[in-house]
Design a protein around this motif. Structure first.
Motif, short mmCIF file in Angstrom:
data_model
loop_
_atom_site.label_atom_id
_atom_site.label_comp_id
_atom_site.label_asym_id
_atom_site.label_seq_id
_atom_site.Cartn_x
_atom_site.Cartn_y
_atom_site.Cartn_z
N ASN A 64 0.96 -1.31 -0.14
CA ASN A 64 -0.06 -0.13 -0.11
C ASN A 64 0.83 1.21 0.12
N VAL A 65 1.89 1.27 0.68
CA VAL A 65 2.78 2.42 0.83
C VAL A 65 3.41 2.61 -0.46
N LYS A 66 3.95 1.56 -1.32
CA LYS A 66 4.32 1.87 -2.74
C LYS A 66 3.39 2.50 -3.42
N GLU A 67 2.20 2.17 -3.38
CA GLU A 67 1.08 2.80 -4.36
C GLU A 67 1.19 4.19 -4.12
N SER A 68 0.74 4.20 -2.69
CA SER A 68 0.39 5.50 -2.33
C SER A 68 1.27 6.85 -2.53
N ALA A 70 3.67 6.50 -4.91
CA ALA A 70 3.80 6.83 -6.30
C ALA A 70 2.48 7.58 -6.84
N TRP A 71 1.38 7.52 -6.07
CA TRP A 71 0.35 8.23 -6.34
C TRP A 71 0.48 9.88 -5.86
N GLY A 72 1.33 9.89 -4.97
CA GLY A 72 1.57 11.48 -4.27
C GLY A 72 1.48 11.42 -2.88
N THR A 73 0.77 10.56 -2.14
CA THR A 73 0.72 10.96 -0.78
C THR A 73 2.04 11.04 0.11
N LYS A 74 1.89 11.88 0.92
CA LYS A 74 3.10 12.29 1.70
C LYS A 74 3.00 11.40 2.75
N ILE A 75 3.87 10.34 2.78
CA ILE A 75 4.01 9.33 3.78
C ILE A 75 5.47 9.63 4.56
N ASN A 163 -13.19 -1.55 9.90
CA ASN A 163 -13.47 -2.11 8.69
C ASN A 163 -14.21 -1.06 7.67
N CYS A 164 -13.15 -0.57 7.04
CA CYS A 164 -13.50 0.44 5.98
C CYS A 164 -12.24 0.50 5.08
N PRO A 165 -12.46 0.84 3.74
CA PRO A 165 -11.32 1.25 2.94
C PRO A 165 -10.55 2.59 3.26
N GLY A 166 -11.19 3.23 4.14
CA GLY A 166 -10.54 4.56 4.38
C GLY A 166 -10.84 5.83 3.85
N ILE A 167 -9.93 6.82 3.69
CA ILE A 167 -10.54 8.00 3.19
C ILE A 167 -9.44 8.67 2.48
N ILE A 168 -9.78 9.31 1.24
CA ILE A 168 -8.97 9.47 0.11
C ILE A 168 -9.40 10.92 -0.37
N SER A 169 -8.36 11.89 -0.62
CA SER A 169 -8.64 13.09 -1.35
C SER A 169 -7.94 12.97 -2.64
N ALA A 170 -8.85 12.85 -3.72
CA ALA A 170 -8.59 13.03 -5.21
C ALA A 170 -7.98 13.95 -5.67
N ILE A 171 -8.33 15.14 -5.00
CA ILE A 171 -7.64 16.44 -5.55
C ILE A 171 -6.28 16.59 -4.79
N GLY A 177 -5.55 4.54 3.03
CA GLY A 177 -6.52 3.07 3.11
C GLY A 177 -6.13 2.35 1.79
N PHE A 178 -6.94 1.79 1.51
CA PHE A 178 -6.72 0.69 0.33
C PHE A 178 -7.54 0.92 -0.85
N GLN A 179 -8.23 2.01 -1.21
CA GLN A 179 -9.09 2.20 -2.33
C GLN A 179 -8.26 1.92 -3.68
N PRO A 180 -8.93 1.36 -4.75
CA PRO A 180 -8.43 1.25 -5.98
C PRO A 180 -8.28 2.46 -6.76
N LEU A 181 -6.71 2.94 -6.94
CA LEU A 181 -6.63 4.33 -7.54
C LEU A 181 -6.92 4.49 -8.77
N PRO A 182 -6.85 3.77 -9.64
CA PRO A 182 -7.39 3.73 -11.21
C PRO A 182 -8.77 4.42 -11.30
N CYS A 183 -9.81 4.16 -10.01
CA CYS A 183 -10.90 4.65 -10.30
C CYS A 183 -11.18 6.19 -10.16
N PHE A 184 -10.11 6.68 -9.39
CA PHE A 184 -10.25 7.83 -8.90
C PHE A 184 -9.90 9.08 -9.83
#
Length: 692
Positions: A64-68, A70-75, A163-171, A177-184
């Motif tokens: 998850n960290v690798k994907e996030s 690459a997407w731009g999340t500041k970990i 028990n949730c996929p989390g929270i995500i800011s597409a902007i 979380g573990f949301q499928p990024l290609p959908c956003f």
């Protein structure tokens, strides 16, 4: 759904250790003025948000960290208890406290199994991490009750989940979380949902419509949620990036009703409100069953899903029967949104016209005190429940009901996030006769003079003074069973006698199976389960981690779906189109070729099934992989039943092509309407158009 609960972990034997009691006392006795509502702004994540991971070096967290990243999340790193070092080029901290001091994270993503989740949340609360996101399922209810008793007495930490996929800011490209990024896609729609797979369908629909998303918040499918619909709506209302709001609800709890009240108030006080759309899953769920999610069941005193649907509609939300309709529907609403002309706006209620897709449904009443047995929980036999009461020295004598009986139900108040007692003079707990009395989870004794709730219950039931001491003893006994054995519902029928005694004449006790599934606790209660009395197909599915509910009636369509919310909605939507479903089946959030094969085997064991509807949203799994699994399973099982496959999401075109070119009696679709009509026809039915 998360599969974290399957990871190995040490089982803690007790739900509430002395250390946890001390923590609760410390939070409760704090001299500060604390309000959990003050943490709402912490939900507004974005490019600025610094994210920490708890369970950082685990397999799922690593991926998850690798994907996030690459997407731009500041970990900013992660925690591995007692260890300092580096992982994926990021620092590893020995504790959350150390991480807070050195990295100053704004949020923590908790990637540990369900039995360790509460402890991880506690550490984040103590370190005053502003936002905590818990993704694991099978978190014991009593663990979360304890967490909420802490959260409600502080004003630093906000919880999303569990028990949730989390929270995500597409902007802001911030994914916790573990949301499928290609959908956003970055956009202007705020989405709040109980179901993971339904939220992914909703996201994909708004992306296809060219709207994209601003902020997506998952409430989660558990009984107790750290963040609810109203919390999310308040954020969306004041968020300049959000122009439209979407609610994805389901049966269980009252959060949809709370949202409806908020929407009515929002429309009254706002000249030009943002359009709101909604869906409620589980409209055709059988009464008394738990539908995949731990919180997907209707408790005593709670509204059914059809009542929720009608309340949201009356409040002004535009209702749909399938998430793929959200995109174009919201696009129309935004295009028609009234614009200011001299400070005058058109009536916001006009947004509702022309988009209704749901038939009116008559509400169902709760029949009797003891409805049908639920699954994914454990209900013991009445005599076993009475034996537990006898061990607490509660007078017990089984007799037929009488007009003088009173009814008590010790359960969980999903709005107050505490235990509560429902007291009624009627077995159906009708609203006119039922009182609801919430109390803190840290309560110890109801037999002392420090239990005003007993006086309130006695007054509501009009018990004589002579019976109040016995009422306190009965409630104390129930409370001890509730905590010691990790129950989530204890319901009794009792009769006041002339000498003030309260004799229990009937009982129905339900226990949280997550305490056993993920934590190894309550084995003695779990041993009371009798598989010989359960539905054979449901037991077979359970062996492979599949949630299967056999539906009564003339069901001719077998359903195979990944995700509990999507599975509920699939049954609803097929029924509205004139179909008759034989089952509810949730493979889990990550369907594989093996789970697809096992699912087909269970479905086809029902002789009523004339056609099968596979409805997969390829978010966490690829559609081409699912297509391959369907083809292999069909061949290996030598199936003759026709199968309609609806694939949406990642690699959907490749998956549909594989199905179409297989040479098997498989029919591939991407749109729900076409797929529904096809499977209903193959099953010998006649499709209809849902009434507007």
């Amino acid at each position: 759904m998360s599969n974290l609960s399957s990871l190995p972990a040490r089982a803690r034997r007790l739900p509430l250790g002395q250390a946890s009691i001390t923590r609760i006392a410390r939070f409760s006795s704090s001299p500060r003025s604390c309000n959990y509502a003050d943490t709402l702004p912490n939900l507004k994540i974005g490019a600025h948000t610094k994210v920490l991971f708890q369970g950082f070096t685990g397999r799922q967290a690593t991926a998850n960290v690798k994907e996030s990243l690459a997407w731009g999340t500041k970990i900013v790193g992660g925690v591995k208890p007692g260890i300092e070092g580096e992982h994926l080029g990021l620092p590893v901290f020995p504790s959350v406290r150390a991480a807070q001091e050195k990295a100053k994270p704004d949020a923590s993503a908790i990637y540990v199994p369900g039995n360790q989740t509460a402890q991880a949340i506690e550490e984040a609360i103590e370190a005053e991490i502003p936002l905590v996101v818990a993704v694991a399922e099978h978190v014991p209810i009593h663990d979360i009750l304890r967490i909420h008793s802490m959260l409600q007495t502080q004003s630093k930490t906000r919880l999303v989940g569990a028990n949730c996929p989390g929270i995500i800011s597409a902007i802001g490209k911030c994914r916790i979380g573990f949301q499928p990024l290609p959908c956003f896609a970055p956009g202007n729609i705020g989405i709040v949902a109980k179901s993971g797979t339904l939220s992914y369908e909703t996201v994909a629909s708004t992306t296809r419509a060219g709207l994209g998303q601003s902020l997506c918040i998952s409430m989660g499918g558990d009984v107790l949620a750290g963040t609810n619909f109203v919390d999310a709506l308040k954020i969306f209302e004041n968020d300049p990036d959000t122009e439209g709001m979407i609610i994805v609800g389901e049966l269980g709890g009252t959060s949809e009703m709370d949202a409806a009240e908020w929407i009515k108030d929002y429309h009254r006080r706002t000249a030009n409100p943002k359009p709101i759309m909604a869906l409620v899953g589980g409209l055709y769920a059988p009464e008394g069953r738990i539908m995949g999610h731990a919180g997907a069941w209707t408790a005593v005193g709670e509204p059914g899903p059809e009542v929720k649907y009608q309340a949201l509609e009356r409040a002004g939300a535009v209702m749909v029967n399938h998430p793929e309709k959200f995109g174009e529907g919201m696009k129309t609403l935004l295009a028609n949104r009234p614009r200011s002309q001299g400070g005058v706006f058109t009536n916001p209620a006009s947004q509702r016209r022309g988009l209704h897709t749901m038939r009116r449904i008559s509400p169902r009443s709760r029949q009797g005190m003891f409805p049908t047995t639920q699954t994914r929980s454990l209900f013991v036999k009445p005599f076993q429940a009475l034996d537990m009461l006898k061990e607490k020295s509660i007078p017990v004598r089984e007799t037929a009901p009488s007009d003088s009986d009173i009814f008590l139900n010790l359960t969980v108040d999903r709005t107050a996030l505490t235990p509560c007692i429902l007291a009624s003079s009627r077995a159906d707990f009708s609203p006119s006769t039922t009182g609801r009395f919430a109390f803190p989870y840290a309560s110890k004794s109801f037999t002392s003079g420090e239990a005003p709730v007993i006086e309130d219950i006695a007054s509501h039931l009009r018990l004589p003074d002579s019976a109040r001491g016995k009422l306190a003893s009965l409630v104390q006994g129930l409370w001890e069973i509730f905590k010691e054995k990790e129950a989530y519902i204890l319901e009794v029928r009792a009769t006041p006698t002339a000498d003030g005694t309260l004799e229990v004449r009937g009982a129905r006790f339900g226990f949280d199976d997550a305490a056993y599934r993920s934590s190894g606790r309550q084995e003695e209660v779990h041993r009371l389960r009798n598989p010989a009395e359960e539905v054979r197909e449901e037991l077979e599915a359970e062996k492979d981690g599949i949630v299967y509910v056999k539906l009564d009636g003339e069901g001719s369509i077998g359903t195979l779906v990944n995700g509990a919310g999507l599975a509920m909605n699939t049954v609803d939507a097929l029924t509205l189109h004139g179909g008759h479903c034989a089952n509810f089946l949730d493979t889990g959030g990550k369907a594989t070729s093996e789970t697809v094969k096992s699912s087909f085997r269970v479905i086809t064991s029902d002789p009523r099934v004339k056609a099968i509807f596979v409805n997969i949203f390829g978010g966490l799994t690829r559609c081409d992989m699912i297509a391959e699994g369907v083809i292999l399973a069909f061949r290996d099982l030598e199936m003759s039943v026709p199968v309609v496959v609806r694939l949406r999401g990642t690699n959907e075109e490749a998956g549909q092509k594989m199905i179409a070119e297989s040479g098997l009696p498989l029919h591939a679709f991407d749109g729900f309407e076409e797929a529904a009509r096809k499977v209903i026809t193959l099953a010998g039915g006649e499709p209809i158009t849902p009434q507007r």
